[in-house]
Design a protein around this motif. Sequence first.
Motif, mmCIF file in Angstrom:
data_model
loop_
_atom_site.group_PDB
_atom_site.id
_atom_site.type_symbol
_atom_site.label_atom_id
_atom_site.label_comp_id
_atom_site.label_asym_id
_atom_site.label_seq_id
_atom_site.Cartn_x
_atom_site.Cartn_y
_atom_site.Cartn_z
ATOM 1 N N ASN A 15 -3.725 12.713 5.266
ATOM 2 C CA ASN A 15 -3.986 11.115 5.457
ATOM 3 C C ASN A 15 -5.360 10.848 6.327
ATOM 4 N N GLU A 102 4.704 8.891 12.337
ATOM 5 C CA GLU A 102 3.480 8.726 11.769
ATOM 6 C C GLU A 102 2.953 7.131 11.948
ATOM 7 N N GLN A 106 -0.440 6.329 14.071
ATOM 8 C CA GLN A 106 -1.349 5.739 13.523
ATOM 9 C C GLN A 106 -1.930 4.189 14.222
ATOM 10 N N THR A 143 -4.232 -0.459 5.274
ATOM 11 C CA THR A 143 -4.186 0.916 4.916
ATOM 12 C C THR A 143 -2.927 0.786 3.689
ATOM 13 N N ARG A 146 -1.422 4.076 2.402
ATOM 14 C CA ARG A 146 -0.818 4.990 3.144
ATOM 15 C C ARG A 146 0.505 4.235 3.685
#
Length: 157
Positions: A15, A102, A106, A143, A146
């Motif tokens: 990613n 995650e 991020q 994003t 994602r």
Amino acid sequence: MEIRTNAFVQRIMQNEGTKEYQRKMQSYRKGQFFVYKCSEGFDTIGYGHLCTPQEVQEYKNGLSELKAITLLQRDLLEAENDARRLFEINRHSLEVQQLLVEMVFQLGANTASKFKQFKAALDAKDYNRAALELIDSRWYKQTPNRVQLHVDVLRKQ
């Protein structure tokens, strides 16, 4: 239950941009990672490591793959600790725990803490509503592919 499994780390690396992708973008060359600007304009290196001003100078001659993976592991441990502090992650499946780690990785803990309606939905284990909160976020607009993966995880709960 181990959150930071090999498969999870590999997914993060994918990613954040494989070496091949980063080679194409000129942030990986001659066997080294170099600092680049992420989509939000922050200095970043390797697999999504947000650089301090000191690190920008430290890594001006590049960063080895081993060091990039070490930074990723450290960043994911910090993100997991922050996710544990922000969300009651042990109440959820491994997939949701990984999603939360995650997310914090991020966005950073400060930004993730602003997802109050998302957290309320998680606390109620209303995963469909949590998914809708993600879709309705700026993060999703930044994003979408994602975040859509996270939405899909939530909808399968």
